[in-house]
Scaffold this motif. Structure first.
Motif, mmCIF file in Angstrom:
data_model
loop_
_atom_site.group_PDB
_atom_site.id
_atom_site.type_symbol
_atom_site.label_atom_id
_atom_site.label_comp_id
_atom_site.label_asym_id
_atom_site.label_seq_id
_atom_site.Cartn_x
_atom_site.Cartn_y
_atom_site.Cartn_z
ATOM 1 N N LYS A 276 0.692 -1.490 0.084
ATOM 2 C CA LYS A 276 0.084 0.250 0.049
ATOM 3 C C LYS A 276 0.920 1.268 0.039
ATOM 4 N N THR A 277 2.257 1.052 -0.343
ATOM 5 C CA THR A 277 3.109 2.364 -0.409
ATOM 6 C C THR A 277 3.580 2.351 -1.629
ATOM 7 N N LEU A 278 3.587 3.702 -2.184
ATOM 8 C CA LEU A 278 4.192 4.219 -3.429
ATOM 9 C C LEU A 278 5.585 4.136 -3.327
ATOM 10 N N ILE A 279 6.263 3.331 -4.240
ATOM 11 C CA ILE A 279 7.685 3.446 -4.324
ATOM 12 C C ILE A 279 8.175 3.764 -5.434
ATOM 13 N N ASN A 280 8.678 4.983 -5.804
ATOM 14 C CA ASN A 280 9.257 4.968 -7.170
ATOM 15 C C ASN A 280 10.566 5.643 -6.923
ATOM 16 N N ILE A 281 11.249 5.488 -5.861
ATOM 17 C CA ILE A 281 12.421 6.167 -5.733
ATOM 18 C C ILE A 281 13.748 5.605 -6.815
ATOM 19 N N ASP A 282 13.405 4.267 -7.067
ATOM 20 C CA ASP A 282 14.219 3.712 -8.015
ATOM 21 C C ASP A 282 14.492 4.252 -9.274
ATOM 22 N N LYS A 283 13.323 4.903 -9.789
ATOM 23 C CA LYS A 283 13.049 5.612 -11.202
ATOM 24 C C LYS A 283 13.336 7.058 -11.001
ATOM 25 N N ILE A 284 13.014 7.634 -9.893
ATOM 26 C CA ILE A 284 13.104 9.066 -10.040
ATOM 27 C C ILE A 284 13.820 9.878 -8.917
ATOM 28 N N ALA A 285 14.548 8.962 -7.998
ATOM 29 C CA ALA A 285 15.282 9.507 -6.963
ATOM 30 C C ALA A 285 14.703 10.676 -6.096
ATOM 31 N N ASN A 286 15.342 11.528 -5.531
ATOM 32 C CA ASN A 286 14.785 12.422 -4.545
ATOM 33 C C ASN A 286 14.739 13.755 -5.220
ATOM 34 N N ILE A 287 13.351 14.334 -5.808
ATOM 35 C CA ILE A 287 13.248 15.402 -6.577
ATOM 36 C C ILE A 287 12.548 16.521 -5.563
ATOM 37 N N SER A 288 13.154 16.364 -4.172
ATOM 38 C CA SER A 288 12.717 17.414 -3.352
ATOM 39 C C SER A 288 11.002 17.527 -3.552
ATOM 40 N N ALA A 289 10.609 19.116 -3.474
ATOM 41 C CA ALA A 289 9.322 19.087 -3.395
ATOM 42 C C ALA A 289 8.460 18.542 -4.754
ATOM 43 N N ALA A 290 8.845 18.033 -5.569
ATOM 44 C CA ALA A 290 8.493 17.659 -6.810
ATOM 45 C C ALA A 290 7.875 16.153 -6.673
ATOM 46 N N THR A 291 8.397 15.642 -5.631
ATOM 47 C CA THR A 291 8.632 14.117 -5.402
ATOM 48 C C THR A 291 7.016 13.591 -5.300
ATOM 49 N N ILE A 292 6.369 14.188 -4.142
ATOM 50 C CA ILE A 292 5.274 13.640 -3.699
ATOM 51 C C ILE A 292 3.872 14.066 -4.926
ATOM 52 N N PRO A 293 3.928 15.005 -5.582
ATOM 53 C CA PRO A 293 3.107 15.379 -6.476
ATOM 54 C C PRO A 293 3.187 14.492 -8.059
#
Ligand code: UT7
Length: 329
Positions: A276-293
């Motif tokens: 139930k957790t969205l994990i996309n760090i493998d594809k996008i890394a940390n994009i600061s404020a953009a990560t969650i949207p």
């Protein structure tokens, strides 16, 4: 009928075309795909093209969010862009976005809360919509971190990516729908642990500031990590409690994606299953404020987040800042 809640009416996102893999980084600094993957969960990230500015990416994400919300562009009456990497110190990326979207003289501004910026923006939009100050608010998170990292510092350069995400928020028109809880906080005492020291009034641009690479990300990784785990957990748990729910009620959790180990520690403590957790760090890394949207838009487009679902989002970032929000979609 409940009219006093705020809903997420539409979402959009934009990732620049260029993909930079861990192996690409290994050609530039002393690192490896193995180290980056095991210590962070990151495999690749997107980097903006030369000449592409933050507001260009916001504009693309915003067009998609406005279309998704099924409103006219002119219906937008406020733009909030959360970013630590705006096109220019001023005008704001919000102002440039307004110009690029061809919108009238509506208020537009940037919000500086680093990785928590999008959630902070949603909290502000929610209060303005509920008080009747605004009807359709565009809240975006966008970063070109590739322009503010030190390309020679392996401890930080491999962690970040570029991209933009946006949401249109307006009044909920169905019972039970909309933002159920918000929780936010900050601790400026720990500001030095994650900082871009130069470029502001404290250390204005000089030959020395450039030579010392003070215009880039400086982070005490271990200290930030410990605080991130505590605050991400706190924000998630408090947001659930304030909504009078339990972790079992959460259909999807979108955490800020700074490190897979922070996400794993958070869901363990908050009692949220990995499925139930969205994990996309493998594809996008940390994009600061953009990560969650970006995660929010991807979840909706992939069918992982449907109408009626209960969504939890939580973040932690420079400042330090943190936030948690529960929304009934
Ligand atoms: O989004 C806002 C919030 N940001 C965060 O939450 C980030 C929080 N911090 C972290 O995610 C982690 O602290 C990092 C991923 C930044 C670092 O992971 P770590 O497990 O804390 O590593 P470390 O800094 O303790 O470094 C361990 C070793 C060091 O070598 P020695 O001193 O043990 O020989 C580093 O020099 O790993 C080395 N190292 C690297 N090795 C290969 C650091 N970066 C790299 C690298 N490749 N890229």
């Amino acid at each position: 009928m409940t009219r006093n809640k705020t809903k997420i009416a539409g979402t959009g996102s934009y990732l620049p075309e260029r993909v930079m893999t861990n192996d690409d980084w290994a050609k530039l600094v002393d690192t490896s795909d193995e180290w980056i993957t095991t210590r962070t969960g990151i495999k690749e990230r997107h980097f903006a093209a030369e000449g592409e500015a933050t507001s260009d990416m916001v504009t693309e994400a915003a067009k998609r969010a406005i279309e998704d919300a099924n409103i006219k562009r002119d219906d937008i009456d406020l733009i909030i862009v959360a970013t630590v990497s705006p096109d220019t110190a001023y005008p704001s990326a919000g102002n440039w976005t307004q110009k690029k979207l061809g919108l009238g003289p509506i208020p537009s501004f940037d919000l500086g809360a680093a990785c928590s910026g999008f959630l902070y923006g949603v909290i502000i939009a929610d209060s303005l919509i509920r008080t009747g100050m605004a009807k359709n608010v565009l809240v975006a998170g966008a970063e070109i971190m590739s322009r503010v990292i030190n390309w020679e510092d392996r401890a930080t350069c491999v962690l970040f990516g570029d991209g933009a995400g946006a949401a249109v928020l307006n009044a909920a028109n169905e019972d039970g729908q909309g933002i159920l809880s918000t929780y936010w906080g900050a601790d400026g005492n720990l500001g030095d642990l994650l900082i871009q020291p130069a470029g502001g009034s404290a250390i204005p641009a000089s030959r020395e500031s450039v030579e010392k690479k003070l215009h880039t990300v400086h982070m005490k990784g271990n200290e930030v990590f410990k605080n991130a785990v505590l605050r991400m957990q706190e924000a998630a748990i408090k947001a659930i409690e304030l909504a009078n729910l339990t972790s079992n009620d959460i259909d999807l959790y979108i955490p800020h994606q700074a490190n897979i180990r922070i996400i794993e520690a958070t869901i363990k403590r908050a009692g949220i299953p990995r499925e139930k957790t969205l994990i996309n760090i493998d594809k996008i890394a940390n994009i600061s404020a953009a990560t969650i949207p970006i995660g929010l838009d991807q979840a909706r487009k992939q069918g992982r987040l449907k109408k009626g679902d209960t969504l939890l989002m939580s973040s932690f970032g420079a400042g330090f800042t943190w936030g948690g929000i529960v929304v009934k979609m």
